[in-house]
Design an enzyme around this catalytic site. Structure first.
Site, PDB file in Angstrom:
ATOM      1  N   GLU A   1       0.824  -1.219   0.000  1.00 22.63           N
ATOM      2  CA  GLU A   1       0.000   0.000   0.000  1.00 22.63           C
ATOM      3  C   GLU A   1       0.855   1.265   0.000  1.00 22.63           C
ATOM      4  O   GLU A   1       0.506   2.252  -0.638  1.00 22.63           O
ATOM      5  CB  GLU A   1      -0.965   0.006   1.183  1.00 22.63           C
ATOM      6  CG  GLU A   1      -2.097  -1.017   1.062  1.00 22.63           C
ATOM      7  CD  GLU A   1      -2.983  -0.818  -0.167  1.00 22.63           C
ATOM      8  OE1 GLU A   1      -3.055   0.307  -0.697  1.00 22.63           O
ATOM      9  OE2 GLU A   1      -3.577  -1.817  -0.619  1.00 22.63           O
TER      10      GLU A   1
ATOM     11  N   TYR B   1      -6.573   6.430   4.555  1.00 17.80           N
ATOM     12  CA  TYR B   1      -6.733   5.482   3.446  1.00 17.80           C
ATOM     13  C   TYR B   1      -5.895   4.221   3.682  1.00 17.80           C
ATOM     14  O   TYR B   1      -6.387   3.097   3.608  1.00 17.80           O
ATOM     15  CB  TYR B   1      -6.326   6.125   2.106  1.00 17.80           C
ATOM     16  CG  TYR B   1      -6.163   5.075   1.039  1.00 17.80           C
ATOM     17  CD1 TYR B   1      -7.278   4.576   0.373  1.00 17.80           C
ATOM     18  CD2 TYR B   1      -4.916   4.498   0.762  1.00 17.80           C
ATOM     19  CE1 TYR B   1      -7.158   3.566  -0.560  1.00 17.80           C
ATOM     20  CE2 TYR B   1      -4.791   3.488  -0.160  1.00 17.80           C
ATOM     21  CZ  TYR B   1      -5.906   3.020  -0.820  1.00 17.80           C
ATOM     22  OH  TYR B   1      -5.789   1.997  -1.723  1.00 17.80           O
TER      23      TYR B   1
ATOM     24  N   ASP C   1      -9.601   6.506  -2.191  1.00 17.11           N
ATOM     25  CA  ASP C   1      -8.501   7.104  -2.959  1.00 17.11           C
ATOM     26  C   ASP C   1      -9.084   7.582  -4.291  1.00 17.11           C
ATOM     27  O   ASP C   1     -10.302   7.567  -4.472  1.00 17.11           O
ATOM     28  CB  ASP C   1      -7.356   6.097  -3.150  1.00 17.11           C
ATOM     29  CG  ASP C   1      -7.744   4.932  -4.036  1.00 17.11           C
ATOM     30  OD1 ASP C   1      -8.957   4.793  -4.372  1.00 17.11           O
ATOM     31  OD2 ASP C   1      -6.861   4.145  -4.411  1.00 17.11           O
TER      32      ASP C   1
ATOM     33  N   CYS D   1     -14.107   1.627 -14.361  1.00 19.50           N
ATOM     34  CA  CYS D   1     -14.578   2.997 -14.140  1.00 19.50           C
ATOM     35  C   CYS D   1     -13.390   3.955 -14.327  1.00 19.50           C
ATOM     36  O   CYS D   1     -12.938   4.615 -13.404  1.00 19.50           O
ATOM     37  CB  CYS D   1     -15.185   3.112 -12.740  1.00 19.50           C
ATOM     38  SG  CYS D   1     -16.249   4.549 -12.522  1.00 19.50           S
TER      39      CYS D   1
ATOM     40  N   CYS E   1     -18.349   1.387 -19.385  1.00 17.49           N
ATOM     41  CA  CYS E   1     -19.701   1.239 -18.819  1.00 17.49           C
ATOM     42  C   CYS E   1     -20.449   0.011 -19.347  1.00 17.49           C
ATOM     43  O   CYS E   1     -21.152  -0.635 -18.577  1.00 17.49           O
ATOM     44  CB  CYS E   1     -20.507   2.512 -19.048  1.00 17.49           C
ATOM     45  SG  CYS E   1     -19.706   3.962 -18.326  1.00 17.49           S
TER      46      CYS E   1
ATOM     47  N   CYS F   1     -19.768  -2.842 -17.061  1.00 22.21           N
ATOM     48  CA  CYS F   1     -19.661  -2.576 -15.618  1.00 22.21           C
ATOM     49  C   CYS F   1     -20.729  -3.350 -14.842  1.00 22.21           C
ATOM     50  O   CYS F   1     -21.899  -3.320 -15.204  1.00 22.21           O
ATOM     51  CB  CYS F   1     -19.816  -1.085 -15.348  1.00 22.21           C
ATOM     52  SG  CYS F   1     -19.755  -0.705 -13.581  1.00 22.21           S
TER      53      CYS F   1
ATOM     54  N   CYS G   1     -25.985   2.972 -11.769  1.00 21.24           N
ATOM     55  CA  CYS G   1     -25.095   4.126 -11.804  1.00 21.24           C
ATOM     56  C   CYS G   1     -25.849   5.417 -12.146  1.00 21.24           C
ATOM     57  O   CYS G   1     -26.428   5.547 -13.227  1.00 21.24           O
ATOM     58  CB  CYS G   1     -23.981   3.884 -12.818  1.00 21.24           C
ATOM     59  SG  CYS G   1     -22.780   5.241 -12.889  1.00 21.24           S
TER      60      CYS G   1
END
Ligand code: ADE
Length: 354
Positions: A41, A124, A142, A197, A204, A207, A213
């Site tokens: 991370e 985060y 994030d 995304c 899309c 998705c 959405c």
């Protein structure tokens, strides 16, 4: 326990289903070791997945435990990080590793409050570690997650502003609680942002959250997230001086307390962007070959940096002490951590000699 809305439960279920089938096989996904998750991370904070993979693998081979990291020489740690940039990350991480050794008897803390208290770990990263390594329902937010949530839920306004940011954290939290599966839910959010995304031309049609959405339904996908006006970048120009003595070159170590502390570089000076006559600006060096042999442009935070390298000499050898520089052979230099821009200067120097 907070009440879970059916809408968020349904969104979470769809995302989990999609992630189970579409997760990339990334090296840090093969472990739950909190140390490994933490290192991944920190590396991923400002750096792309494909860049991080070889660094992560080399790191875990060289320093497989917190103990190894805490004990390692800072120069060795910087060498492992060389090229990833934002070197402050790794210095703070080593402070954290030492703190874990002294304050937590060498085992990675598990409570969010203790994790977020570690140097270099913000909300985060603490959320990512606690969810991925310990499966706790701690939210993450994030750039990827901001994009997914603002589009999905139609959250307008600058996502970095206080109120919008708080709304986004609440949504991320509600979703991770609703999922009942914090680790794959959070990783699924990251993955959706990374694979589907996308900032431009999002995918899309494939998705998993397409029917839910807000932005897609309103044909406003490109409107989210709202972009904040960025301050204009500041241009800065540096002159690097490549001074040779047979096999050896003059290099210097950046002092503690400055940006890129502890990394090595060629002697260099910042000059006005439009300066034409460099002579007065670079003593005790003198340029020996007026054509620069490499120019490197890169950006760091809000600076656009131009680094020009010239062959040069010291106007008198007795001035060496003024420069803080030392002579190193190529073999010695290859073992030292260099900033990326100066590593390119070095490679060009070697290339031109060959
Ligand atoms: N970006 C930040 N953390 C990540 C992770 N664990 N996997 C993939 N991309 C990431």
């Amino acid at each position: 326990m907070k009440k879970v809305s059916p809408k968020f439960k349904s969104l979470a279920a769809k995302l989990l289903y999609w992630f189970a089938a579409n997760a990339r096989d990334l090296p840090w996904r093969r472990t739950r070791d909190p140390y490994a998750v933490w290192i991944s991370e920190i590396m991923l904070q400002q750096t792309q997945v494909k860049t991080v993979i070889p660094y992560y693998e080399r790191w875990m081979q060289s320093l497989p435990t917190i103990q190894d990291f805490a004990k390692a020489k800072p120069q060795r740690v910087l060498k492992l990080w060389e090229g990833l940039g934002y070197y402050r990350r790794v210095r703070l991480a080593q402070d954290a590793a030492r703190l874990i050794m002294t304050k937590h008897s060498g085992s990675f803390p598990e409570s969010f409050d203790e994790v977020v208290a570690l140097p270099g770990v913000g909300r985060y990263t603490a959320g990512a570690i606690c969810s991925i390594a310990f499966n706790q329902p701690t939210p993450i937010l994030d750039g990827n997650v901001i994009r997914v949530l603002t589009r999905l839920l139609g959250i307008a306004g600058n996502p970095r502003s206080k109120t919008v940011n708080a709304e986004l954290w609440r949504a991320a939290e509600e979703l991770v609680i609703a999922s009942g599966a914090p680790s794959p839910l959070n990783q699924g959010m990251m993955e959706l942002g990374a694979l589907i995304c996308l900032p431009r031309q999002p995918k899309c049609p494939i998705c998993p959250l397409r029917p839910d959405c807000f932005a897609l339904r309103n044909q406003r996908v490109e409107d989210f997230p709202a972009t904040a006006k960025r301050p204009a970048a500041t241009l800065r120009r540096f002159i690097a001086l490549v001074v040779k003595d047979g096999e050896r070159l003059l290099v210097q170590r950046r002092p503690n307390g400055v940006v890129n502390a502890g990394l090595w570089e060629f002697p260099n000076v910042e000059v006005p962007v439009n300066a034409k006559d460099l002579k007065k600006l670079i003593p005790p060096f003198q340029i020996t070959d007026r054509s620069r042999f490499i120019e490197i442009r890169h950006s760091i935070t809000r600076y656009r940096i131009i680094l020009e390298a010239y062959n040069a000499k010291l106007s008198s050898n007795s001035l060496l002490a003024e420069t803080n520089s030392v002579w190193k052979t190529q073999a010695q230099m290859s073992k030292l951590p260099f900033t990326s821009a100066h590593r390119k200067v070095m490679q060009r120097t070697i290339h031109l000699q060959a």
